[in-house]
Design a protein around this motif. Structure first.
Motif, PDB file in Angstrom:
ATOM      1  N   ALA A  35       0.809  -1.226   0.000  1.00 58.62           N
ATOM      2  CA  ALA A  35       0.000   0.000   0.000  1.00 58.62           C
ATOM      3  C   ALA A  35       0.840   1.273   0.000  1.00 58.62           C
ATOM      4  N   LEU A  36       2.109   1.161   0.367  1.00 58.48           N
ATOM      5  CA  LEU A  36       2.920   2.378   0.445  1.00 58.48           C
ATOM      6  C   LEU A  36       3.485   2.789  -0.918  1.00 58.48           C
ATOM      7  N   SER A  49       2.106   3.237  -3.855  1.00 60.51           N
ATOM      8  CA  SER A  49       1.364   4.308  -4.540  1.00 60.51           C
ATOM      9  C   SER A  49       1.421   5.619  -3.754  1.00 60.51           C
ATOM     10  N   VAL A  50       1.567   5.523  -2.438  1.00 58.80           N
ATOM     11  CA  VAL A  50       1.675   6.754  -1.642  1.00 58.80           C
ATOM     12  C   VAL A  50       2.973   7.496  -2.005  1.00 58.80           C
ATOM     13  N   GLY A 105       2.512   9.079  -5.245  1.00 60.38           N
ATOM     14  CA  GLY A 105       1.736  10.319  -5.132  1.00 60.38           C
ATOM     15  C   GLY A 105       2.563  11.473  -4.591  1.00 60.38           C
ATOM     16  N   MET A 106       3.461  11.172  -3.653  1.00 57.74           N
ATOM     17  CA  MET A 106       4.344  12.219  -3.136  1.00 57.74           C
ATOM     18  C   MET A 106       5.221  12.752  -4.276  1.00 57.74           C
ATOM     19  N   LEU A 125       4.418  12.669  -7.495  1.00 52.17           N
ATOM     20  CA  LEU A 125       3.568  13.435  -8.411  1.00 52.17           C
ATOM     21  C   LEU A 125       3.412  14.868  -7.887  1.00 52.17           C
ATOM     22  N   SER A 130      -1.976  -4.276  -4.970  1.00 47.04           N
ATOM     23  CA  SER A 130      -1.563  -2.921  -4.626  1.00 47.04           C
ATOM     24  C   SER A 130      -0.181  -2.603  -5.208  1.00 47.04           C
ATOM     25  N   GLU A 160      -0.513  -2.381  -9.109  1.00 44.95           N
ATOM     26  CA  GLU A 160      -1.173  -1.139  -9.524  1.00 44.95           C
ATOM     27  C   GLU A 160      -0.226   0.045  -9.396  1.00 44.95           C
ATOM     28  N   ALA A 161       0.508   0.074  -8.283  1.00 44.95           N
ATOM     29  CA  ALA A 161       1.334   1.249  -8.002  1.00 44.95           C
ATOM     30  C   ALA A 161       2.563   1.322  -8.898  1.00 44.95           C
ATOM     31  N   ASN A 206       2.913  -0.012 -11.849  1.00 45.24           N
ATOM     32  CA  ASN A 206       2.406   0.310 -13.188  1.00 45.24           C
ATOM     33  C   ASN A 206       2.045   1.794 -13.286  1.00 45.24           C
ATOM     34  N   MET A 207       1.412   2.308 -12.232  1.00 45.74           N
ATOM     35  CA  MET A 207       1.009   3.713 -12.256  1.00 45.74           C
ATOM     36  C   MET A 207       2.237   4.633 -12.290  1.00 45.74           C
ATOM     37  N   VAL A 212       3.472   4.597 -15.755  1.00 47.41           N
ATOM     38  CA  VAL A 212       2.595   5.358 -16.645  1.00 47.41           C
ATOM     39  C   VAL A 212       2.806   6.861 -16.440  1.00 47.41           C
ATOM     40  N   GLU A 213       2.907   7.272 -15.187  1.00 46.15           N
ATOM     41  CA  GLU A 213       3.082   8.694 -14.880  1.00 46.15           C
ATOM     42  C   GLU A 213       4.514   9.162 -15.139  1.00 46.15           C
TER      43      GLU A 213
END
Lengths: 352, 321
Positions: A146-147, A149-150, A153-154, A156, A181, A184-185, A187-188, A191-192
């Motif tokens: 879970a961390l 993607s966090v 996000g930081m 981003l 999780s 997804e993260a 890969n994200m 992508v970003e």
């Protein structure tokens, strides 16, 4: 004294009889090698002390989860990031070494384990969940994966705020790579196009589950190709190799702004937690190169007398921190405001 | 010129993006396409860097928003349908909801959940998730029922320093209209008396407000005046306004579109019974959807959820007790 320190003493005896290893051309300075090794020693010393306090009973609040066997891999990652330049380190449960190398104060883990209200989580959450989110140290939750993607996000946010050169790193074990999780993260982040470094510590067991019940690919690094990101494999027991690889991966993240995945082969040299005797671990794994103790491997890079001096300094630092935290009060339920919202006016039971 | 509920949501986001450079929107198909319901239509043209299409990764979408919020941003995440927020559930309840409590660092994220049933949408595009999220400490859960509330409560949600679950009802998107958007409105956390009356109180929220108002109008023809309370926020829930209304009427019906076990209507009854038992002239009642998944065919769907007719029937009994 805890087993690790005995082991270390034993190795020091040995290393005095050995000629220092031939120095090979390395991208890692001797100063970096030395300073990171000292963080490893501090982490091991602290965790040995915490483990013996846990076994003695009475002073440790909650469970104890050690990074034994992962100090080189974790410490090298922490040491290759720059806290003062705004980098991020999302440490997990076996990252004592990396957290300290990154810049977490020694008192943070000590206070958390001893239940001091002065600790970063103030008794509301404990031990390995500690963090200082606004200082580049996000606080993990128990739900692994879970961390990632966090931290993404930081990063981003940094990009949106025009601070694109910051790198964010997080670590994960072989087990948590099986979570949605994690997938997804990563890969994200790909992508970003964000400068995320994912350090996969393949310590060969997720609690008691061996890797053949965890994944079916040949090597976890094969996944990097699937995400379209750069992958690296490193001997996770060798500090110099870890420093070389993370130096390269962090620099690549910073230069390209893209995710990097580093997989370190090593062995968890402890139970999942100190409540776990790890009797399920195949003893033959300890005889393999990945079963080496990274402290022993790195000790051979240095003069034995010097290592002994650093060891003594680490013992002193740990003793001082524990003495301080032991004198601090635990949280007081009577003074706890019990507010789960920052918007106090919206807390139920409080009138608008 | 009139504004729809959907246009109000779009406009609130445009205003937030314009006024605060820390606001950004993340969600599936929300960029050039403008979102599955067009709630972000055209926003990417004005804010090309702050309206971003997301991969189909609800867990990571919420995790990303949390990380950005830690760093001072104010993300809005559009879930394509409320139902899909279940994939992000862990991040919402364990990471976002606990963050301020655990670390002292606020987590100002707004999660927009297109909620509730519409004909033909079936089990996985119709759910009302508010009770699940309201159960967890650390979340604010709002359920606007009017164009004005959709606008002002979304703006306020974005400004709050906490994670907000913004349940916008899909059935209200197009047909609900207002002449103008409000400049002042009740704050989040305050319920509103949508219709005054003295014979019974209906406590409801979201699309069920409009079914309840229709039922109240039908009761008026029978000579009974029903008071209708629109909760607006389900967490926090405005117990004072509910108790005030029950004090006037002595009779309570709680109406919700969600499943019957537990949930908002049960919470309303529990509070009135424990804090205002003496105000009641007869046992309070609840009306919810049936305890099955939400059916796809309109014939079944219409019978699954409360409607003006079933609310009227329940009220007719209640006022004669």
């Amino acid at each position: 004294m805890a087993q690790g320190l005995r082991l270390l003493s034993h190795m020091l005896e040995d290393s005095r009889c050995q000629t220092p290893p031939m120095s090979t051309p390395s991208t890692v300075s001797s100063e970096k090698l030395r300073s990171t090794f000292r963080w490893m020693l501090l982490a091991r010393t602290l965790e040995d002390r915490i483990a013996s306090l846990y076994r003695a009973g009475g002073s440790i609040v909650g469970g104890v989860y050690l990074g034994r066997g992962q100090e080189a891999f974790s410490g090298a990652l922490g040491a290759c990031l720059s806290k003062k330049d705004g980098d991020i380190f999302g440490g997990l449960i076996r990252d004592m070494s990396g957290r300290l190398a990154f810049g977490e104060p020694l008192l943070d883990p000590v206070r958390a384990y001893l239940g001091s209200a002065a600790g970063p989580m103030r008794g509301r959450d404990g031990n390995i969940h500690r963090g200082r989110p606004q200082e580049g140290l996000p606080a993990m939750i128990s739900h692994l994966g879970a961390l990632v993607s966090v931290v993404t996000g930081m990063l981003l946010a940094r990009r949106l705020q025009g601070k694109a050169t910051c790198v964010g790193a997080t670590s994960i074990g072989d087990g948590a790579t099986s979570t949605g999780s994690f997938h997804e993260a990563v890969n994200m982040a790909a992508v970003e196009g964000l400068p995320l470094v994912v350090a996969v510590a393949n310590n060969q067991y997720a609690y008691s589950t061996p890797t053949d019940r965890q994944y079916a690919c040949e090597n976890l690094v094969d996944r990097a190709r699937g995400y379209g990101i750069q992958g690296y494999v490193v001997d996770g027991t060798d500090l110099r190799a870890c420093l070389e690889t993370f130096t390269e991966a962090v620099a690549a993240a910073r230069a390209t702004g893209k995710p990097q995945m580093v997989v370190g082969k090593l062995l968890r040299l402890a139970g999942h937690g100190e409540h776990d005797d790890a009797s399920y671990v195949d003893p033959a794994l300890r005889e393999e190169p990945s079963g080496r103790d990274p402290i022993d491997v790195a000790t051979a890079y240095f003069d034995g007398m010097e290592v002994r001096k650093w060891q003594e300094e680490a013992l002193k630092q740990v003793a001082e921190a524990i003495a301080k935290a032991q004198n601090e009060a635990g949280p007081d339920a009577g003074h706890e405001p019990w507010l789960a919202l920052a918007s106090e006016h919206l807390v139920e039971g409080r009138r608008l | 010129m009139s504004t729809t509920y959907l246009a109000a949501i779009r406009e609130a986001q445009a205003v937030a993006l314009r006024e605060d450079p820390n606001v950004f929107i993340y969600g599936q198909d929300i960029g050039k396409f403008g979102g599955a319901f067009k709630a972000t239509k055209g926003l990417i043209d004005e804010f090309p860097n702050r309206v971003m299409d997301a991969p189909i990764s609800e867990d990571a979408m919420v995790g990303l928003a949390i990380g950005a919020a830690i760093e001072g941003m104010r993300p809005i995440v559009e879930m394509q349908f409320a139902d899909f927020s279940s994939i992000g559930f862990n991040q919402i309840i364990n990471q976002a909801a606990t963050h301020y409590w655990r670390t002292g660092v606020p987590c100002p994220i707004t999660l927009r959940l297109p909620s509730g049933g519409t004909a033909g949408s079936g089990p996985f595009h119709s759910q009302s998730m508010e009770a699940l999220y309201a159960h967890y400490p650390g979340l604010v859960v709002v359920t606007p029922a009017t164009v004005e509330d959709a606008y002002s409560m979304l703006l306020e949600s974005i400004q709050l320093d906490d994670p907000v679950i913004f349940c916008e009802h899909k059935l209200l998107y197009y047909h609900l209209k207002a002449d103008r958007l409000p400049t002042v409105n009740l704050p989040v956390g305050k319920a509103r008396i949508a219709r005054s009356g003295r014979h019974a109180t209906v406590v409801t929220y979201s699309a069920m407000l409009h079914e309840s108002l229709k039922a109240a109008a039908m009761l008026a023809e029978d000579g009974f005046h029903v008071e209708v309370v629109d909760l607006r926020s389900v967490k926090p829930i405005d117990t004072d306004t509910i108790l005030g209304s029950v004090a006037r009427t002595g009779r309570l019906l709680a109406v919700g579109e969600a499943f019957p076990w537990g949930g908002v209507t049960a919470e309303v009854l529990s509070r009135v019974v424990s804090e205002g038992f003496d105000l009641l002239d007869c046992p309070p009642i609840r009306l919810n959807a049936k305890d099955t998944p939400i059916p796809y065919h309109p014939n079944l769907w219409k019978a699954h959820r409360p409607t003006a007719d079933s609310i009227y029937a329940a009220l007719s009994e209640l006022v004669r007790k």
